[in-house]
Motif scaffolding. Structure first.
Motif, PDB file in Angstrom:
ATOM      1  N   ALA A 276       6.703 -32.184 -13.008  1.00  0.00           N
ATOM      2  CA  ALA A 276       7.686 -31.749 -13.993  1.00  0.00           C
ATOM      3  C   ALA A 276       7.679 -32.690 -15.195  1.00  0.00           C
ATOM      4  N   PHE A 277       7.526 -34.000 -14.934  1.00  0.00           N
ATOM      5  CA  PHE A 277       7.512 -34.968 -16.031  1.00  0.00           C
ATOM      6  C   PHE A 277       6.217 -34.855 -16.830  1.00  0.00           C
ATOM      7  N   LEU A 278       5.106 -34.701 -16.123  1.00  0.00           N
ATOM      8  CA  LEU A 278       3.827 -34.558 -16.815  1.00  0.00           C
ATOM      9  C   LEU A 278       3.829 -33.300 -17.684  1.00  0.00           C
ATOM     10  N   GLY A 279       4.328 -32.208 -17.097  1.00  0.00           N
ATOM     11  CA  GLY A 279       4.359 -30.941 -17.840  1.00  0.00           C
ATOM     12  C   GLY A 279       5.254 -31.040 -19.061  1.00  0.00           C
ATOM     13  N   ALA A 280       6.426 -31.674 -18.894  1.00  0.00           N
ATOM     14  CA  ALA A 280       7.350 -31.794 -20.016  1.00  0.00           C
ATOM     15  C   ALA A 280       6.743 -32.664 -21.115  1.00  0.00           C
ATOM     16  N   GLY A 281       6.061 -33.735 -20.697  1.00  0.00           N
ATOM     17  CA  GLY A 281       5.400 -34.585 -21.684  1.00  0.00           C
ATOM     18  C   GLY A 281       4.400 -33.782 -22.494  1.00  0.00           C
ATOM     19  N   PHE A 282       3.625 -32.971 -21.794  1.00  0.00           N
ATOM     20  CA  PHE A 282       2.626 -32.134 -22.462  1.00  0.00           C
ATOM     21  C   PHE A 282       3.286 -31.188 -23.459  1.00  0.00           C
ATOM     22  N   ILE A 283       4.355 -30.514 -23.004  1.00  0.00           N
ATOM     23  CA  ILE A 283       5.002 -29.501 -23.827  1.00  0.00           C
ATOM     24  C   ILE A 283       5.674 -30.116 -25.063  1.00  0.00           C
ATOM     25  N   VAL A 284       6.221 -31.338 -24.907  1.00  0.00           N
ATOM     26  CA  VAL A 284       6.910 -31.961 -26.045  1.00  0.00           C
ATOM     27  C   VAL A 284       5.918 -32.539 -27.039  1.00  0.00           C
ATOM     28  N   ILE A 285       4.911 -33.252 -26.506  1.00  0.00           N
ATOM     29  CA  ILE A 285       4.033 -34.003 -27.397  1.00  0.00           C
ATOM     30  C   ILE A 285       2.968 -33.124 -28.028  1.00  0.00           C
ATOM     31  N   PHE A 286       2.507 -32.140 -27.244  1.00  0.00           N
ATOM     32  CA  PHE A 286       1.381 -31.344 -27.720  1.00  0.00           C
ATOM     33  C   PHE A 286       1.616 -30.648 -29.071  1.00  0.00           C
ATOM     34  N   PRO A 287       2.757 -29.955 -29.254  1.00  0.00           N
ATOM     35  CA  PRO A 287       2.974 -29.305 -30.556  1.00  0.00           C
ATOM     36  C   PRO A 287       3.051 -30.302 -31.706  1.00  0.00           C
ATOM     37  N   LEU A 288       3.586 -31.510 -31.431  1.00  0.00           N
ATOM     38  CA  LEU A 288       3.644 -32.534 -32.476  1.00  0.00           C
ATOM     39  C   LEU A 288       2.236 -32.919 -32.926  1.00  0.00           C
ATOM     40  N   ILE A 289       1.386 -33.166 -31.926  1.00  0.00           N
ATOM     41  CA  ILE A 289       0.003 -33.527 -32.239  1.00  0.00           C
ATOM     42  C   ILE A 289      -0.668 -32.403 -33.022  1.00  0.00           C
ATOM     43  N   LEU A 290      -0.410 -31.178 -32.546  1.00  0.00           N
ATOM     44  CA  LEU A 290      -1.067 -30.021 -33.158  1.00  0.00           C
ATOM     45  C   LEU A 290      -0.667 -29.870 -34.621  1.00  0.00           C
ATOM     46  N   SER A 291       0.634 -30.036 -34.911  1.00  0.00           N
ATOM     47  CA  SER A 291       1.057 -29.832 -36.303  1.00  0.00           C
ATOM     48  C   SER A 291       0.554 -30.977 -37.176  1.00  0.00           C
ATOM     49  N   ARG A 292       0.521 -32.223 -36.618  1.00  0.00           N
ATOM     50  CA  ARG A 292      -0.064 -33.347 -37.361  1.00  0.00           C
ATOM     51  C   ARG A 292      -1.528 -33.065 -37.684  1.00  0.00           C
ATOM     52  N   LEU A 293      -2.222 -32.617 -36.631  1.00  0.00           N
ATOM     53  CA  LEU A 293      -3.644 -32.336 -36.758  1.00  0.00           C
ATOM     54  C   LEU A 293      -3.876 -31.248 -37.797  1.00  0.00           C
ATOM     55  N   GLY A 294      -3.044 -30.205 -37.717  1.00  0.00           N
ATOM     56  CA  GLY A 294      -3.176 -29.101 -38.652  1.00  0.00           C
ATOM     57  C   GLY A 294      -2.989 -29.563 -40.080  1.00  0.00           C
ATOM     58  N   GLN A 295      -1.985 -30.424 -40.286  1.00  0.00           N
ATOM     59  CA  GLN A 295      -1.740 -30.927 -41.630  1.00  0.00           C
ATOM     60  C   GLN A 295      -2.883 -31.805 -42.115  1.00  0.00           C
ATOM     61  N   ALA A 296      -3.384 -32.649 -41.195  1.00  0.00           N
ATOM     62  CA  ALA A 296      -4.442 -33.573 -41.580  1.00  0.00           C
ATOM     63  C   ALA A 296      -5.721 -32.819 -41.929  1.00  0.00           C
TER      64      ALA A 296
END
Lengths: 343, 293
Positions: A276-296
């Motif tokens: 549950a913790f691993l999954g939540a970490g993935f769900i929270v952090i992943f979109p942040l990385i994705l939007s940063r990546l998209g902007q970059a």
């Protein structure tokens, strides 16, 4: 459901060795992170991560351990949040933690009612039935403004986070408050899974007929699973509302949130607290990385609508890829990696 | 009395629209055991593609053919890239995969065609006509006719063609079907294409009714209670369930809704389906897959 075996104590190592990583993590979370983290880390990553993890733990008890799929988790989060809010608002001098607990109890009661179909339904029939909770709760909270103390659109504002005279209203404070609540409830959930009750959950999941012939009351176990799970999910909802968002409306607990919690459980690994913790970490952090990546990568050449749709495609694609690559979830991945390192 | 009848008929006809979506689910669930949440996204994609082509001056029939082709390609892709790698996984994993799939298709169709609302005119007059003293929407009648024709076509397909026979064999017992030489992947491709065609038809009808926009993909939520009621694996159940849910929903909206201040259509169908299932757990026509506990 897959037949998952009970976890075996690792051979050749003393019992405390298996708990060492968790103790270390807790020590870092309490002793180091509050001093080195900045406001962004607390407000945008850690607090939602903790609340979603707790919701994941709650749903995992029901879906992973007891084998009952629910698509209505966000409804129970909403019940927890709005019930806590009302208890604290309407009972003079009620301590915050008591308010949270009462919110959880209310969510458990509602969970019990919407868990009743599980006595006669299984699988997807049950899963779809839990959508009734999703739509009914959201409708009721928006429709009757009593729940939000007269606010026409159902918006509630969090009470001050004060426990025993200590204020937790700063960024670090909200983080620590969430951490304490999540750590305690996770410990309780973990103990539960190792207890007779937890084993009866697993027995009902794996083979209900066999379970009942062992003298386990399948009906009671299922309802208990709904109640316990909804309690934890309800407290998670209250955390989400009070510690993370601060102002929240019923629309924040929509079907997408329910799916998100289910994703956390599936991606993290069914029947795994760690998952549950691993999954939540993935769900929270992943979109942040994705939007940063998209902007970059793309800069501002595309408008936000395009970016949003592109993100949707990537997220959906990754979910599918993930399910194909690691159907047992991140938890299984971690288990495999650590085992390899130990040998 | 006339008013009651009018509400009832209106409800039954809107139930037909629910049935249309539900049939797409049934096709896939029956043959592969997958609850395909992406049905709504497929429906959106089909309607959006069609309407965008028509707006770009593509003739009606050509637009229909191109959209149909797109649905076939999507069906092939889903079988190849989603279903085949996930074979033998538990149903919940497959369900999650279709959720991911629905994100992909929704994102792609809006990226491709934009997010604005399109009007879709199928050339059917929506003026109510009077029959036996009650008013009935002409469009609803047309939709009911299309649905009827589609069900008839499906029944004939299932009963009279070799592919239909293979569908039924796979639905009955996958292992047995494999052992008599039916190629499972091919059947799955065919069934996803069939579901795509159903999505196209229901997408066009729903699109003409609501306008082609993102919220079109949410009609799956209308179809789910129908499925619970009728049974996930019964085409007849989808039809009767749709009619029942449609009628009950409209009646409740008119006669019960005002007691709560309205807005009950979001959850009433679910609660009605649940109440029914507490009495009859296998639904109307569902096979006895739902074991008694």
């Amino acid at each position: 459901m897959t037949d998952l075996t009970l976890s075996q104590p690792r051979q050749g190592l003393p019992a405390w060795a298996g708990r060492l990583p968790v103790a270390l993590l807790l020590a870092v979370a309490f002793g180091v992170v509050p001093f080195v983290g900045d406001q962004y880390l607390f407000d945008a990553i850690l607090v939602p991560f903790l609340a979603l993890s707790l919701a994941g733990v709650g749903l995992n008890l029901l879906t992973g351990y007891a084998g009952q799929v629910s698509l209505g988790s966000a409804a129970f989060m909403a019940v927890g949040a709005f019930a806590s809010y009302n208890f604290i608002l309407r009972i003079e001098g009620l301590p915050l933690l008591a308010g949270l607990a009462l919110g959880g109890v209310t969510a458990a009661a509602v969970g019990l009612v919407f868990g009743l179909p599980s006595l006669r339904l299984k699988g997807f029939y049950l899963a779809v039935s839990t959508l009734a909770a999703q739509f009914f709760v959201q409708w009721a909270l928006t429709k009757f403004d009593w729940f939000s103390n007269g606010n026409a659109s159902g918006v509630i504002t969090a009470p001050p986070l004060t426990v025993l005279g200590i204020s937790f209203d700063s960024s670090v404070g909200r983080y620590l408050f969430s951490l304490i609540v999540v750590a305690l409830l996770t410990l309780a959930a973990w103990r539960l899974t190792r207890s007779e009750i937890g084993r009866s959950f697993i027995a009902v999941r794996d083979r209900d007929v066999a379970a009942s012939s062992l003298g386990i009351s399948v009906l009671r176990v299922k309802l208990l699973a709904f109640a316990v799970s909804s309690f934890i999910v309800g407290v998670a909802g209250a955390l989400w509302a009070f510690a993370y968002l601060r102002t929240v409306e019923p629309a924040g607990f929509d079907l997408d949130r329910s799916f998100q919690i289910l994703f956390i459980v599936i991606i993290g690994g069914l029947a795994s607290i760690r998952g549950a913790f691993l999954g939540a970490g993935f769900i929270v952090i992943f979109p942040l990385i994705l939007s940063r990546l998209g902007q970059a990568l793309l800069g501002d050449t595309f408008d936000s609508g395009v970016l949003e749709n592109a993100q949707k495609i990537v997220v959906g694609g990754l979910i599918i890829a993930f399910l194909i690559a690691e159907p047992a979830g991140l938890s299984a991945l971690v288990a495999r990696l650590t085992r390899r390192n130990l040998n | 009395m006339d008013f009651l009848l009018e509400v009832l008929v209106g409800g039954l006809l809107s139930g037909v629209m629910y049935s249309l979506v539900a049939i797409g689910f049934v096709l896939i669930y029956k043959t592969s055991g997958v609850l395909n949440f992406a049905q709504g996204a497929q429906l959106l994609f089909a309607a959006l593609t069609f309407v965008s082509l028509v707006e770009r001056e593509v003739p009606f029939v050509a637009a229909l053919a191109i959209t149909l082709g797109a649905m076939v390609v999507i069906g092939l892709a889903i079988e190849r890239f989603v279903l085949r790698p996930l074979v033998n996984q538990p149903p919940i994993t497959l369900f999650m995969a279709t959720l991911g799939l629905s994100y992909v298709i929704e994102g792609a169709s809006q990226l491709l065609w934009g997010a604005q609302v399109h009007g879709l005119d199928l050339g059917i007059d929506d003026a109510p006509i009077e029959a036996a003293g009650i008013f009935i929407s002409q469009f609803d009648l047309f939709a009911a006719g299309i649905a009827g024709a589609m069900v008839l076509a499906l029944v004939l397909f299932f009963r009279k063609t070799r592919t239909g026979l293979a569908f039924r064999a796979v639905a009955d017992d996958q292992v047995a079907a494999l052992s008599v030489g039916i190629r499972l992947p091919r059947v799955w491709v065919a069934v996803w294409i069939a579901a795509g065609v159903v999505a196209l038809v229901s997408g066009l009808l729903w699109g003409a009714r609501l306008g082609v926009q993102f919220s079109l993909s949410l009609v799956v939520l209308k179809a789910l209670p129908v499925l619970v009621l009728g049974g996930f694996d019964s085409v007849a159940g989808a039809i009767v369930g749709g009619l029942l849910i449609g009628a009950a929903e409209k009646l409740a909206e008119v006669y019960i809704g005002p007691l709560f201040g309205g807005g009950i259509e979001g959850w009433f169908a679910y609660v009605a389906a649940l109440a029914f299932l507490l009495v009859r757990p296998s639904g109307l026509f569902g096979q006895k897959l739902v074991e008694r506990v």
